[in-house]
Enzyme design. Structure first.
Site, PDB file in Angstrom:
ATOM      1  N   GLY A  37       0.861  -1.183   0.000  1.00  0.00           N
ATOM      2  CA  GLY A  37       0.000   0.000   0.000  1.00  0.00           C
ATOM      3  C   GLY A  37       0.896   1.231   0.000  1.00  0.00           C
ATOM      4  CB  ALA A  38       0.905   4.280  -2.111  1.00  0.00           C
ATOM      5  NE  ARG A  88       5.129  -3.777  -4.795  1.00  0.00           N
ATOM      6  CZ  ARG A  88       3.811  -3.783  -4.562  1.00  0.00           C
ATOM      7  NH1 ARG A  88       3.343  -3.490  -3.361  1.00  0.00           N
ATOM      8  NH2 ARG A  88       2.968  -4.068  -5.532  1.00  0.00           N
ATOM      9  CG  ASN A  98      -5.399   2.012  -7.210  1.00  0.00           C
ATOM     10  OD1 ASN A  98      -4.583   1.967  -6.275  1.00  0.00           O
ATOM     11  ND2 ASN A  98      -6.635   1.553  -7.069  1.00  0.00           N
ATOM     12  CE  LYS A  99      -2.535  -4.177  -6.499  1.00  0.00           C
ATOM     13  NZ  LYS A  99      -1.173  -4.664  -6.853  1.00  0.00           N
ATOM     14  CD  GLN A 108      -3.310  -7.017  -3.249  1.00  0.00           C
ATOM     15  OE1 GLN A 108      -4.072  -7.669  -3.974  1.00  0.00           O
ATOM     16  NE2 GLN A 108      -2.119  -6.625  -3.654  1.00  0.00           N
ATOM     17  CG  ASP A 163      -0.038   1.956  -5.729  1.00  0.00           C
ATOM     18  OD1 ASP A 163      -1.209   1.596  -5.943  1.00  0.00           O
ATOM     19  OD2 ASP A 163       0.661   1.475  -4.827  1.00  0.00           O
TER      20      ASP A 163
HETATM   21  O1  MRU Z   1       0.282  -4.050  -4.658  1.00  0.00           O
HETATM   22  P1  MRU Z   1      -0.280  -3.306  -3.486  1.00  0.00           P
HETATM   23  O2  MRU Z   1      -1.132  -4.148  -2.612  1.00  0.00           O
HETATM   24  O3  MRU Z   1       0.782  -2.554  -2.730  1.00  0.00           O
HETATM   25  O4  MRU Z   1      -1.225  -2.217  -4.150  1.00  0.00           O
HETATM   26  C1  MRU Z   1      -1.890  -1.298  -3.332  1.00  0.00           C
HETATM   27  C2  MRU Z   1      -2.847  -0.463  -4.087  1.00  0.00           C
HETATM   28  O5  MRU Z   1      -2.955  -0.532  -5.287  1.00  0.00           O
HETATM   29  C3  MRU Z   1      -3.629   0.526  -3.316  1.00  0.00           C
HETATM   30  O6  MRU Z   1      -4.857   0.767  -3.942  1.00  0.00           O
HETATM   31  C4  MRU Z   1      -2.834   1.834  -3.271  1.00  0.00           C
HETATM   32  O7  MRU Z   1      -1.573   1.655  -2.709  1.00  0.00           O
HETATM   33  C5  MRU Z   1      -3.590   2.875  -2.578  1.00  0.00           C
HETATM   34  S1  MRU Z   1      -3.577   2.792  -0.833  1.00  0.00           S
HETATM   35  C6  MRU Z   1      -3.490   4.478  -0.561  1.00  0.00           C
END
Ligand code: MRU
Length: 333
Positions: free
Chosen positions: A49-50, A89, A244-245, A193, A234
């Protein structure tokens, strides 16, 4: 120990974090004392998560300074280890941003580094609470005071952001105001997630929710089952394009088609003025077996090749609003 207040912290000279790979089955804390283990925890999504990646990066610099003192690293070695953390990452800008910010304090000594790292965590909590209430206010004023159903993706709660979260913080703020009917949570393949983490957080908070397959989301939106899509990000480019994801872009397309708001909740630290547009955002590609397997069990014939882009880019013209702790941005005027 082990609750939504303990997502990641600095304790007794090392990093303590919830191992998010094990949720929802087991709540176990990781005790990370060296850079190798931190890089592994970031790369394998034990911490993710960012904003939490930003926190991990900040604490990682403090960890590297301690390890360097223990093991007699010279300045070049410390620099190399700090860069390994920043590179663990690529997509979430928070990781590199906070590593660089705390690394700039290294000449002031270890105590100053640890204080700067802890300040990053405090700022993340503060930003999340302010962004959450601003987002709830924005939705209530745009859509009226009726209880809202919100569709969300991935995990954007405390596990991803500390404090209240980003998109999930907006959900929590709506719930606290009695303005939330419920949440539709995408399962978020390949690493789940949404089902593993978001449903776990929402259950802890007593917030009503239903889990949906990722592929169902545009159909559910087209049937009028949700009032707004709210997601995190992100990285947000200077022009408002949103990384984003993977799966977020299809939600934005569906929201536009249905005429409902597509809202992105992010701290200011996720907005990257140095990246002009989405095509410049590095999109992480992860191991193929994350797609060919589900929770470690094969789900495709042996030898099947897979595409595993971890993020997608939603163009700014599909974004209704970007809500931060300080402002509400309308990329389309
Ligand atoms: O691969 P991840 O689980 O780190 O991805 C997280 C996301 O895509 C979240 O939506 C993103 O970090 C936003 S949380 C502020």
């Amino acid at each position: 120990m082990g609750s939504l207040d303990d997502v990641i912290a600095w304790r007794d000279g090392h990093v303590v974090a919830i191992d998010q790979r094990l949720l929802p089955g087991e709540l176990r804390m990781l005790h990370i004392t060296g850079v190798d283990d931190l890089v592994d925890a970031i790369a394998t999504l034990a911490v993710r998560g960012a904003p939490v990646l930003g926190a991990a990066g900040a604490l990682g610099v403090a960890l590297a300074v301690r390890q360097g003192a223990r093991e007699g690293w010279d300045a070049a070695r410390l620099d190399t280890e700090v860069k390994r953390i920043a590179d663990a990452r690529p997509t979430a800008v928070n990781l590199r941003r906070e590593v660089e910010a705390v690394a700039a304090v290294i000449p002031s000594g270890p105590d100053a580094v640890e204080a700067a790292a802890r300040a990053v965590l405090d700022a993340a909590v503060d930003a999340s609470v302010r962004m959450s209430s601003r987002g709830a206010e924005y939705l209530a004023s745009s859509l009226g005071s009726r209880p809202l159903t919100v569709h969300t993706h991935c995990n954007t709660g405390a596990l991803a952001c500390l404090g209240w979260g980003s998109a999930l913080g907006v959900v929590r703020a709506l719930h606290d105001r009695g303005a939330l009917a419920g949440v539709i949570v995408d399962e978020t393949r390949p690493l789940l997630q949404g089902s593993r983490l978001t449903c776990w957080e929402l259950a802890q908070l007593g917030i009503p929710h239903q889990l949906a397959c990722d592929g169902a989301a545009p159909f559910l939106i087209s049937r009028g089952m949700t009032d707004a899509v709210v997601v995190g990000a992100d990285r947000v480019a200077a022009n408002g394009d949103v990384a984003n994801k993977i799966g977020t872009y299809s939600l934005a397309l569906a929201a536009r088609r249905a005429g409902i708001p597509f809202v992105v909740a992010v701290p200011e630290s996720t907005i990257d003025a140095a990246t002009s547009g989405g095509e410049q955002i590095p999109v992480e590609q992860r191991a193929e077996d994350e797609v060919t397997h589900v929770l470690g069990t094969p789900a495709a014939p042996p030898g099947t090749r897979a595409l595993n882009y971890a993020f997608d880019i939603t163009p700014a013209d599909l974004v209704t609003a970007i809500v931060t702790e300080d402002r509400t941005i309308h990329p389309n005027g």
